[in-house]
Design a protein around this motif. Structure first.
Motif, short mmCIF file in Angstrom:
data_model
loop_
_atom_site.label_atom_id
_atom_site.label_comp_id
_atom_site.label_asym_id
_atom_site.label_seq_id
_atom_site.Cartn_x
_atom_site.Cartn_y
_atom_site.Cartn_z
N GLY A 248 0.79 -1.22 0.00
CA GLY A 248 0.00 0.00 0.00
C GLY A 248 0.82 1.27 0.00
O GLY A 248 0.40 2.30 -0.52
N SER A 249 2.02 1.24 0.57
CA SER A 249 2.86 2.44 0.67
C SER A 249 3.60 2.70 -0.64
O SER A 249 3.88 1.80 -1.42
N ASP A 250 3.92 3.99 -0.89
CA ASP A 250 4.70 4.34 -2.07
C ASP A 250 6.15 4.63 -1.72
O ASP A 250 6.89 5.21 -2.50
N LYS A 251 6.61 4.23 -0.54
CA LYS A 251 7.98 4.48 -0.08
C LYS A 251 8.74 3.17 0.06
O LYS A 251 8.21 2.17 0.56
N ILE A 252 10.00 3.18 -0.38
CA ILE A 252 10.82 1.99 -0.32
C ILE A 252 11.17 1.64 1.13
O ILE A 252 11.34 2.52 1.97
N LEU A 253 11.25 0.35 1.40
CA LEU A 253 11.68 -0.13 2.71
C LEU A 253 13.16 -0.50 2.67
O LEU A 253 13.62 -1.15 1.73
N PHE A 254 13.90 -0.06 3.68
CA PHE A 254 15.32 -0.37 3.76
C PHE A 254 15.62 -1.61 4.60
O PHE A 254 16.64 -2.26 4.42
N LYS A 255 14.72 -1.94 5.54
CA LYS A 255 14.94 -3.10 6.39
C LYS A 255 13.59 -3.65 6.83
O LYS A 255 12.68 -2.91 7.19
N VAL A 256 13.48 -4.98 6.79
CA VAL A 256 12.29 -5.67 7.28
C VAL A 256 12.76 -6.77 8.23
O VAL A 256 13.71 -7.51 7.92
N LYS A 257 12.09 -6.92 9.37
CA LYS A 257 12.42 -7.98 10.32
C LYS A 257 11.14 -8.56 10.92
O LYS A 257 10.11 -7.89 10.98
N TRP A 258 11.23 -9.81 11.36
CA TRP A 258 10.13 -10.47 12.06
C TRP A 258 10.29 -10.17 13.55
O TRP A 258 11.25 -10.59 14.19
N ILE A 259 9.36 -9.37 14.10
CA ILE A 259 9.45 -8.90 15.47
C ILE A 259 8.11 -9.06 16.16
O ILE A 259 7.09 -8.54 15.68
N ASN A 260 8.10 -9.78 17.27
CA ASN A 260 6.90 -9.92 18.09
C ASN A 260 5.68 -10.32 17.27
O ASN A 260 4.64 -9.66 17.28
N ASN A 261 5.84 -11.42 16.51
CA ASN A 261 4.74 -12.04 15.77
C ASN A 261 4.21 -11.19 14.61
O ASN A 261 3.04 -11.31 14.24
N GLN A 262 5.07 -10.35 14.05
CA GLN A 262 4.69 -9.60 12.86
C GLN A 262 5.95 -9.14 12.12
O GLN A 262 7.02 -9.01 12.72
N PHE A 263 5.81 -8.93 10.83
CA PHE A 263 6.88 -8.30 10.07
C PHE A 263 6.78 -6.80 10.24
O PHE A 263 5.68 -6.23 10.15
N VAL A 264 7.91 -6.17 10.50
CA VAL A 264 7.96 -4.71 10.64
C VAL A 264 9.01 -4.20 9.66
O VAL A 264 10.16 -4.65 9.68
N GLY A 265 8.61 -3.27 8.79
CA GLY A 265 9.51 -2.69 7.82
C GLY A 265 9.67 -1.20 8.04
O GLY A 265 8.70 -0.51 8.39
N VAL A 266 10.89 -0.69 7.86
CA VAL A 266 11.15 0.74 8.00
C VAL A 266 11.84 1.22 6.74
O VAL A 266 12.59 0.47 6.08
N GLY A 267 11.61 2.50 6.38
CA GLY A 267 12.18 2.98 5.13
C GLY A 267 12.15 4.48 4.96
O GLY A 267 12.20 5.24 5.93
N ALA A 268 12.04 4.90 3.71
CA ALA A 268 12.16 6.30 3.33
C ALA A 268 11.04 7.14 3.94
O ALA A 268 9.91 6.68 4.11
N ALA A 269 11.39 8.40 4.23
CA ALA A 269 10.42 9.41 4.70
C ALA A 269 9.62 8.94 5.91
O ALA A 269 8.42 9.17 6.01
N GLY A 270 10.30 8.27 6.85
CA GLY A 270 9.65 7.86 8.09
C GLY A 270 8.67 6.72 7.95
O GLY A 270 7.83 6.51 8.84
N THR A 271 8.75 5.96 6.88
CA THR A 271 7.80 4.89 6.64
C THR A 271 7.99 3.74 7.61
O THR A 271 9.09 3.22 7.79
N ILE A 272 6.88 3.31 8.24
CA ILE A 272 6.84 2.10 9.05
C ILE A 272 5.63 1.29 8.61
O ILE A 272 4.50 1.80 8.61
N LEU A 273 5.85 0.05 8.22
CA LEU A 273 4.78 -0.84 7.81
C LEU A 273 4.82 -2.10 8.66
O LEU A 273 5.90 -2.59 9.01
N THR A 274 3.65 -2.64 8.98
CA THR A 274 3.56 -3.90 9.70
C THR A 274 2.73 -4.88 8.89
O THR A 274 1.83 -4.48 8.13
#
Length: 298
Positions: A248-274
């Motif tokens: 759904g996001s239009d921002k690239i993710l730089f890192k994704v990890k499996w944390i506390n029973n979910q994938f969490v991704g962080v990236g450009a312009a403060g993007t956080i996706l779960t």
């Protein structure tokens, strides 16, 4: 963690709070080990190690100019290992305070490092590469101890990220060049020595990061076909058969990890996706427009 000295904390991956630090430039990578968070940072031309017991209160230790940036920081159960991307330098430390240079391969780039979880015969793998106008080339080095490293001579494309999961190394890379269409693909290896390219129909795509969690691999990147930029993810149970998903996001993710029973991704312009499954993603409010480079959890 991210640019502008950004450090965010969250109890659930959804609600995020900004924490104060004296770093004004960039906090590049972070890991949780030995009951504390450890991060590499840079400020005013000087590199520093940040440490925190709770992620809220941070102490910084200046380590001098050691050719920042650092793209990857891991703990293998005995030592920390830090990877400097631009200068091809690897450092190790038993305590996150005293660091020893173990390998240097300038001007080759290394962007990511992983270690197998085989305690009897561990294997470390660091990957990287470069992309030109019409082609790309990859760099892979391996080590049995994180100290003594050997370059792999196999002809490989540029590799952006590597992870260990389900008894094999999985890496993401891309063929082609700036003036051609990229072709994203997956590379698999049981030992880090010999790699197999897995085609995923990735013409016009490139991938930035890959991780293992919840019995599946998740890779994320961007589809640039016909200049219709869309952020994408791929999921796979085995590293060979992959399913493409539109995020759904239009921002690239730089890192994704499996944390506390979910994938969490962080990236450009403060993007956080779960995401619960690597396919369906929810955008979370980070409260910052600074790029976020890494994430860790106790």
């Amino acid at each position: 963690v991210g640019t502008g000295g950004t450090i965010l904390t969250s109890p659930d991956g959804v609600n995020w709070t900004s924490q104060k630090t004296d770093i004004k430039s960039i906090v590049a990578t972070v890991v949780y080990a030995n009951n504390q968070y450890t991060a590499f940072a840079a400020d005013n031309g000087t590199d520093a190690i940040l440490s925190s017991l709770d992620g809220i209160t941070w102490q910084s230790t200046i380590i001098g100019r050691t050719f920042f940036p650092y793209n990857s920081l891991i703990w293998d159960g005995k030592q920390y290992l830090a990877l400097n991307s631009s200068w091809g330098i690897i450092y190790t430390s038993p305590d996150s305070i005293h660091w020893t240079e173990r390998f240097s391969d300038y001007p080759n780039n290394y962007d990511s490092v992983a270690v197998s979880n085989n305690t009897q015969n561990p294997m470390y793998v660091a990957v990287g590469g470069s992309t030109g106008s019409h082609s790309s080339s990859g760099n892979v080095i391996t080590s049995p101890d994180g100290i003594h490293w050997t370059k792999i001579t196999q002809d490989l494309p540029c590799i952006k990220s590597v992870t260990w999961g389900n008894n094999q190394f999985i890496a993401v890379g891309d063929k082609g060049g700036y003036d051609d269409q990229y072709e994203a693909g997956i590379l698999t290896s049981p030992d880090g020595q010999k790699w197999t390219w897995q085609s995923i129909g990735g013409i016009g795509m490139w991938l930035s990061t890959v991780t293992w969690g919840n019995n599946e691999y998740v890779a994320t990147g961007e589809d640039t076909i016909a200049n219709n930029y869309r952020e994408i993810s791929f999921t796979s149970p085995d590293g060979i058969n992959w399913t493409k998903h539109i995020r759904g996001s239009d921002k690239i993710l730089f890192k994704v990890k499996w944390i506390n029973n979910q994938f969490v991704g962080v990236g450009a312009a403060g993007t956080i996706l779960t995401s619960p499954d690597g396919a369906n993603w929810t955008l979370q409010q980070s409260g910052t427009m600074n790029s976020l480079w890494d994430i860790a959890s106790r």
